[in-house]
Design a protein around this motif. Structure first.
Motif, PDB file in Angstrom:
ATOM      1  N   ASN A  96       0.859  -1.188   0.000  1.00  0.00           N
ATOM      2  CA  ASN A  96       0.000   0.000   0.000  1.00  0.00           C
ATOM      3  C   ASN A  96       0.893   1.234   0.000  1.00  0.00           C
ATOM      4  N   THR A 104      -8.985   7.002   6.251  1.00  0.00           N
ATOM      5  CA  THR A 104      -8.531   6.052   7.270  1.00  0.00           C
ATOM      6  C   THR A 104      -7.484   6.694   8.167  1.00  0.00           C
ATOM      7  N   GLU A 271      -5.522   0.703   6.384  1.00  0.00           N
ATOM      8  CA  GLU A 271      -6.171   0.956   5.102  1.00  0.00           C
ATOM      9  C   GLU A 271      -6.016  -0.241   4.167  1.00  0.00           C
ATOM     10  N   TRP A 272      -4.829  -0.825   4.177  1.00  0.00           N
ATOM     11  CA  TRP A 272      -4.556  -2.008   3.353  1.00  0.00           C
ATOM     12  C   TRP A 272      -5.475  -3.154   3.759  1.00  0.00           C
ATOM     13  N   ASP A 274      -8.357  -3.025   5.459  1.00  0.00           N
ATOM     14  CA  ASP A 274      -9.778  -2.726   5.234  1.00  0.00           C
ATOM     15  C   ASP A 274     -10.130  -2.674   3.750  1.00  0.00           C
ATOM     16  N   ASN A 275      -9.305  -1.979   2.982  1.00  0.00           N
ATOM     17  CA  ASN A 275      -9.729  -1.639   1.612  1.00  0.00           C
ATOM     18  C   ASN A 275      -9.042  -2.437   0.518  1.00  0.00           C
ATOM     19  N   ILE A 276      -7.865  -2.952   0.764  1.00  0.00           N
ATOM     20  CA  ILE A 276      -7.153  -3.647  -0.314  1.00  0.00           C
ATOM     21  C   ILE A 276      -7.321  -5.160  -0.197  1.00  0.00           C
ATOM     22  N   VAL A 277      -6.935  -5.731   0.941  1.00  0.00           N
ATOM     23  CA  VAL A 277      -7.171  -7.183   1.078  1.00  0.00           C
ATOM     24  C   VAL A 277      -8.539  -7.492   1.681  1.00  0.00           C
ATOM     25  N   LYS A 278      -9.234  -6.435   2.143  1.00  0.00           N
ATOM     26  CA  LYS A 278     -10.592  -6.564   2.698  1.00  0.00           C
ATOM     27  C   LYS A 278     -10.680  -7.639   3.774  1.00  0.00           C
ATOM     28  N   ASP A 279      -9.726  -7.603   4.690  1.00  0.00           N
ATOM     29  CA  ASP A 279      -9.740  -8.483   5.849  1.00  0.00           C
ATOM     30  C   ASP A 279      -9.230  -7.661   7.034  1.00  0.00           C
ATOM     31  N   PRO A 280     -10.161  -6.941   7.696  1.00  0.00           N
ATOM     32  CA  PRO A 280      -9.748  -6.013   8.757  1.00  0.00           C
ATOM     33  C   PRO A 280      -8.889  -6.661   9.849  1.00  0.00           C
TER      34      PRO A 280
END
Ligand SMILES: [Zn+2]
Ligand SMILES: [Zn+2]
Length: 682
Positions: A96, A104, A271-272, A274-280
């Protein structure tokens, strides 16, 4: 799921200011070094998240935007995109690369400081701050210059003295002046929120004394600073551009950029996740695990901020939190000395240096990556010298390029491209085989200790050994009487070629890819650092015909090109020139619109059926908001006819309509006189 078998890394590099194009010194100082390390860790099988971003809340970008009369945010994001794109071209493998002006980060920073305040590390104080009556502006630290009280350097800034590295506050400067206009500022009252650094002294001292990983000189610098006592520092400042300070009563104040950009290391992972790998949960997996190793690649001027201020913030945040909520403290910083340019400091205004966009136009990427790491300023300042650049590439080619090319060409020509069988080892073989079997361990040791320069130089030495082996064995003579004996030598050399493919991968990934493509070994997912051994390449492996990996550099030509590129850029106000040959490639033609249809579920798009003379084509154009269908039908328009066809909403668009655009106004190009469709535009 705690998994104690894997090593987790948060790898980061210092945040470049969004208003300045990075130069080669910035590249090796942080960005490229961190990329080499991240690539290495991934090859070793460690779990890595690699982040950084553009530091967007600095004052210079606000000033630049004011001058151009555009919103600061727009300029920041425009510059950020440019930098991000260039880092991609440099093959920097960030997971990221973000910007501090993102939701974020902003939310994270505000929550963070409220926690730090709750834990008793923030206090308010009225103070007198320097104010420039000419610019009508409270002067943020970097906008005050003056004489350093410690070393008497005349150009110390209000936050730090570049000469002696000491942290400063604007009021400590002697003969302070406004950095914008040069006038002497006056004192004005204002209230600010402060970080109670003195309250953190003992904890920080413990932390730094106990960390055995950080380099001795960095540790000593920090301990000296702590012993002298680091004063409380204002977290807020009177500036519109920045993250609004979340404290009650702090209206119109923002968080001082230094106190939020470092938190980007944390928020960029959030941010990565939440939004990139979508695994908080990935955020906690890295940042809330004390075993995660966080490492910061920075220039030496950033040591104090990364080893004192940043960990101080984390300590203040972590207090009164459970183990699973604490943010992990720095494992190491890898700080470099400075890279100069031909023994002078990089200076955009004086045109001294090479910037990362320019470099890519002059020579292949891997030449830069190689040469920068080869001369990485690890223990003292070094200089980029053109003569050295030339020599470095010669060294790379003589020792590694030629070895690989000789080996692969011989297998290709003499053995029909099939890797021959090994026979029994003699003593010369054994010596070289031992090197091959140990090389990944040795180089890995150096990289693990952040000695990237030594690692790369040892890879070159391995190439020297390869050439010695090849010359001792002289298989080009052997083949005349004993083809199998010559084949045996080239089997062993093929193992070394494989080794280069792996070893060079963190440093010059493009070259590594070429090596594996010549070896005809797919490398995408299963390339691993520890796969180098005497049997990495199986006999019978069919290789591809190789091309030489590197070319000799003509330094005078490069220097001339650099000069020419700069002159052209000046002429066009920063726009690049295209050659006539490049222009000639464009096939621009007149076309007649025969029918117009709307594209279902796409408010802006029309599907146009057009004629270029006898040829019929389909074109998708985003004109539905500007033109009614019957306004377009029957019109002669201008299209780029040889644009690669692409699918838009499932419709294959064969070309592109040309139009003039100014904000919301869109005007389709047409011809001045009646002319047949299909006519060429020249
Ligand atoms: Zn100083
Ligand atoms: Zn001023």
């Amino acid at each position: 799921m705690p998994n104690n078998d894997v090593t987790k890394w948060v790898i980061t590099s210092g945040w470049p200011y969004v208003n300045a194009m990075p130069h080669l010194g910035n590249m090796i100082g942080s960005v490229l070094s961190s990329d080499v390390f991240a690539r290495f860790c991934r090859l070793k099988g460690d779990v890595v998240v690699f982040v950084s971003g553009s530091d967007s809340h600095g004052t210079p970008v606000a000033v630049a935007a004011k001058k151009q009369n555009i919103p600061t945010k727009d300029l920041a994001i425009k510059n950020h995109k440019k930098i991000k794109e260039l880092f991609e071209k440099w093959q920097i493998s960030y997971d990221n690369y973000t910007i501090t002006h993102n939701p974020t980060h902003i939310e994270f920073v505000q929550k963070f400081y409220l926690d730090v305040q709750k834990n008793g590390y923030v206090f308010e104080k009225e103070s007198k701050t320097l104010y420039c009556e000419h610019d009508k502006l409270f002067l943020p630290d970097r906008f005050v210059e003056g004489i350093c009280p410690h070393c008497k350097d005349e150009n110390a800034r209000g936050d730090q003295c570049d000469k002696c590295q000491k942290l400063l506050t604007p009021l400590e400067l002697k003969k302070a002046r406004c950095a914008i206009c040069g006038n002497t500022p006056v004192l004005r009252k204002t209230k600010h929120w402060y970080l109670d650094i003195p309250k953190l002294h003992d904890k920080l001292k413990n932390l730094i004394s106990q960390n055995e990983i950080i380099p001795q000189n960095a540790r000593q610098m920090c301990l000296n600073n702590l012993n002298e006592g680091i004063p409380e520092r204002a977290i807020t400042r009177d500036l519109e551009w920045g993250i609004p300070a979340p404290f009650e009563g702090a209206n119109n104040k923002s968080i001082y950029v230094w106190f939020e950009a470092v938190l980007g290391y944390v928020s960029a992972v959030k941010e990565w996740a939440d939004n990139i790998v979508k695994d908080p949960s990935k955020f906690e997996y890295f940042w809330n695990d004390p075993n995660t190793k966080t490492v910061y690649f920075i220039g030496k001027d950033n040591i104090i901020f990364h080893l004192i201020i940043f960990p101080g913030l984390l300590l203040a945040f972590n207090e009164n939190k459970n183990d699973g909520e604490k943010l992990t403290l720095p494992y190491n910083v890898s700080s470099t000395e400075f890279l100069n340019y031909e023994n002078d400091k990089f200076s955009k205004s004086r045109g001294i240096g090479i910037w990362i966009d320019e470099a890519l136009k002059l020579a292949p990427l891997d030449y830069w990556r190689f040469s920068l790491v080869y001369n990485r300023p690890e223990t003292s300042d070094t200089s980029f010298l053109w003569s050295e650049f030339e020599n470095n590439i010669k060294t790379l080619n003589d020792n590694i390029g030629n070895f690989i090319h000789r080996t692969l060409t011989f297998i290709d020509k003499q053995f029909n491209g099939v890797v021959p069988k090994k026979l029994e080892y003699d003593d010369t073989d054994k010596k070289f085989i031992e090197l091959i079997n140990n090389i990944s361990f040795e180089i890995g040791e150096s990289i693990s200790k952040f000695k990237l320069r030594k690692a790369l130089r040892d890879i070159v030495n391995f190439g020297k050994e390869g050439n010695v082996y090849l010359n001792n064995k002289a298989p080009w003579h052997l083949i005349k009487k004993d083809k199998n004996a010559a084949g045996h030598v080239f089997n062993i050399c093929a193992q070394a070629v494989y080794a280069f493919g792996v070893l060079l991968s963190p440093f010059i990934p493009g070259t590594s890819e070429k090596i594996f493509s010549y070896l005809n070994i797919p490398m995408e997912n299963d390339l691993k650092w520890d796969t180098i051994n005497e049997n990495s390449v199986k006999d019978g492996q069919k290789i591809k015909s190789p091309k030489p990996l590197f070319q000799k550099l003509d330094i005078n030509e490069l220097k001339n090109n650099l000069q020419k590129n700069r002159e052209n850029k000046d002429k066009l106000g920063g726009k690049e020139l295209v050659s006539y040959e490049e222009f000639k490639k464009l096939d621009i033609r007149v076309a007649l619109i025969e029918s117009v249809e709307r594209v279902p579920k796409a408010d802006k798009l029309y599907k146009l059926s057009i004629a270029l003379g006898d040829e019929k084509r389909t074109l998708v154009a985003g004109l539905a908001e500007q033109y009614k269908a019957d306004e377009l039908k029957g019109k002669k328009i201008v299209i780029l006819a040889n644009l690669e066809p692409r699918k838009l909403r499932g419709i294959l668009s064969e070309g592109m309509l040309l139009a003039a655009v100014d904000g919301d106004v869109v005007s389709v190009l047409t011809t001045d006189k009646e002319i047949t469709s299909g006519a060429k535009i020249e």
